[in-house]
Design a protein around this motif. Structure first.
Motif, PDB file in Angstrom:
ATOM      1  N   SER A   1     -70.511 -14.202 -54.666  1.00 17.19           N
ATOM      2  CA  SER A   1     -71.337 -13.941 -53.564  1.00 17.19           C
ATOM      3  C   SER A   1     -72.630 -13.286 -53.632  1.00 17.19           C
ATOM      4  N   LYS A   2     -72.694 -12.253 -54.745  1.00 19.40           N
ATOM      5  CA  LYS A   2     -73.983 -11.604 -55.036  1.00 19.40           C
ATOM      6  C   LYS A   2     -74.978 -12.828 -55.585  1.00 19.40           C
ATOM      7  N   TYR A   3     -74.742 -13.666 -56.498  1.00 19.27           N
ATOM      8  CA  TYR A   3     -75.578 -14.738 -56.805  1.00 19.27           C
ATOM      9  C   TYR A   3     -76.015 -15.748 -55.901  1.00 19.27           C
ATOM     10  N   LEU A   4     -75.159 -15.882 -54.865  1.00 14.25           N
ATOM     11  CA  LEU A   4     -75.677 -16.942 -53.833  1.00 14.25           C
ATOM     12  C   LEU A   4     -76.695 -16.071 -52.738  1.00 14.25           C
ATOM     13  N   ALA A   5     -76.296 -14.832 -52.628  1.00 14.89           N
ATOM     14  CA  ALA A   5     -77.209 -13.806 -52.100  1.00 14.89           C
ATOM     15  C   ALA A   5     -78.622 -13.634 -52.464  1.00 14.89           C
TER      16      ALA A   5
ATOM     17  N   GLY B   1     -65.388  -0.968 -59.695  1.00 16.89           N
ATOM     18  CA  GLY B   1     -65.240  -0.679 -58.427  1.00 16.89           C
ATOM     19  C   GLY B   1     -63.932  -1.320 -57.939  1.00 16.89           C
ATOM     20  N   ALA B   2     -63.751  -2.623 -58.402  1.00 12.93           N
ATOM     21  CA  ALA B   2     -62.469  -3.271 -58.073  1.00 12.93           C
ATOM     22  C   ALA B   2     -61.031  -2.424 -58.687  1.00 12.93           C
TER      23      ALA B   2
ATOM     24  N   ILE C   1     -60.558 -11.076 -60.112  1.00 15.83           N
ATOM     25  CA  ILE C   1     -60.935 -12.213 -59.308  1.00 15.83           C
ATOM     26  C   ILE C   1     -61.718 -11.647 -58.050  1.00 15.83           C
ATOM     27  N   LEU C   2     -61.622 -10.515 -57.738  1.00 14.87           N
ATOM     28  CA  LEU C   2     -62.527  -9.547 -56.828  1.00 14.87           C
ATOM     29  C   LEU C   2     -63.756  -9.544 -57.436  1.00 14.87           C
ATOM     30  N   PHE C   3     -63.768  -9.121 -58.906  1.00 10.80           N
ATOM     31  CA  PHE C   3     -65.034  -9.027 -59.684  1.00 10.80           C
ATOM     32  C   PHE C   3     -65.885 -10.486 -59.657  1.00 10.80           C
TER      33      PHE C   3
END
Length: 280
Positions: free
Chosen positions: A122-126, A142-143, A114-116
């Motif tokens: 979040s990365k897509y929105l940014a 990383g997660a 879920i973190l991934f």
């Protein structure tokens, strides 16, 4: 325990010495004999590899040795999850002397994915509108490193510290179970922390930190207080600091536009380009 003014009633017990401490695990391959102690067992560590149950022996390379740590049913796991989210009783009493690794492993794995997922959103929105979007699978590794590493090694360090300072009730499996179930709060936090509003993400992560660290302190305080006053204070501070570090790392790595784990190679070829598995 030393701390004056500690309200025992908050934990739902009146006998602090008997109830608010780690309990010895009673693992057995036979469910009907779960209340019997394993011969040669230790209150702080898993049973010896040659510990017997009936006429059979458990060896480190046998499945029965590892099966004892997963001897729990779905109802018990769900009740423990609920007790972690809504702690009305001491969690070590909820375990009833039978801490499991089944719940902690699946909770940690769920948090990792879920973190991934949340970090990817979040990365897509940014990066929306900046060309093709590339899934960065370094988020997944990383997660996994963060959650599995924290859940595995911090309880081990805490257990060793308790044994070093003379705690007789320290139990490694219960340390793992306690930290494993405390990760449960990060599942809803990760699901809602993908917003591009930074302050909102900080609020969500702060709530997750507050609830999980309160759960840990509620259950660890009576055990840590079995050591001397100064040592117990230091250990409590370390528990809070390490958990705060985990929370800030989760926010920084997975829900921040400038996360170092999300950086994509620039036009000059600087940095490392993430694996390009899927793009849209």
């Amino acid at each position: 325990m030393s701390g004056a003014g500690y309200d025992v009633g908050d934990l739902g017990h009146t006998d602090l010495q008997e109830d608010l401490e780690f309990h010895s695990s009673n693992f057995s391959t036979d469910p009907s004999s779960s209340s019997r102690k394993i011969p040669g067992g230790s209150p702080g560590l898993p049973a010896p590899v040659t510990a017997s149950s009936g006429s059979s022996k458990r060896f480190l390379w046998s499945l029965s040795f590892y099966a004892q740590f997963f001897d729990v049913d779905t109802t018990s796991v769900l009740s423990r999850c609920w007790a972690a989210l809504y702690p009305r009783a001491n969690f070590l009493d909820v375990l009833e002397g039978n801490p499991d690794l089944y719940g902690p492993i699946w909770i940690a794995t769920t948090v990792v994915f879920i973190l991934f997922l949340g970090g990817t959103i979040s990365k897509y929105l940014a990066e929306s509108g900046e060309g093709h979007f590339v899934y960065d699978f370094k988020l997944l590794s990383g997660a996994a490193g963060l959650i599995y590493g924290y859940t595995l090694f911090v309880p081990v360090a805490l257990f060793l510290a308790l044994k070093y300072f003379g705690s007789e009730s320290a139990n490694l499996l219960e340390c793992w179970a306690l930290y494993g179930y405390s990760n449960l709060i990060w599942i809803p936090v990760a699901l809602i922390s993908w917003s591009s509003i930074t302050i909102l993400n900080w609020v969500f992560v702060g709530v997750g930190f507050g609830l999980s660290v309160a759960f840990l302190l509620r259950n660890l305080y009576p055990v840590l207080s079995a050591t001397d006053k100064q040592t117990s204070k230091v250990l409590l501070i370390l528990v809070v600091v390490l958990h705060a570090a985990l929370s800030i790392t989760i926010k920084w790595l997975f829900f921040a536009p400038d996360s170092p784990i999300k950086k994509v190679v620039d036009g000059d070829g600087n940095g490392e380009e993430p694996p390009k598995f899927l793009m849209f």
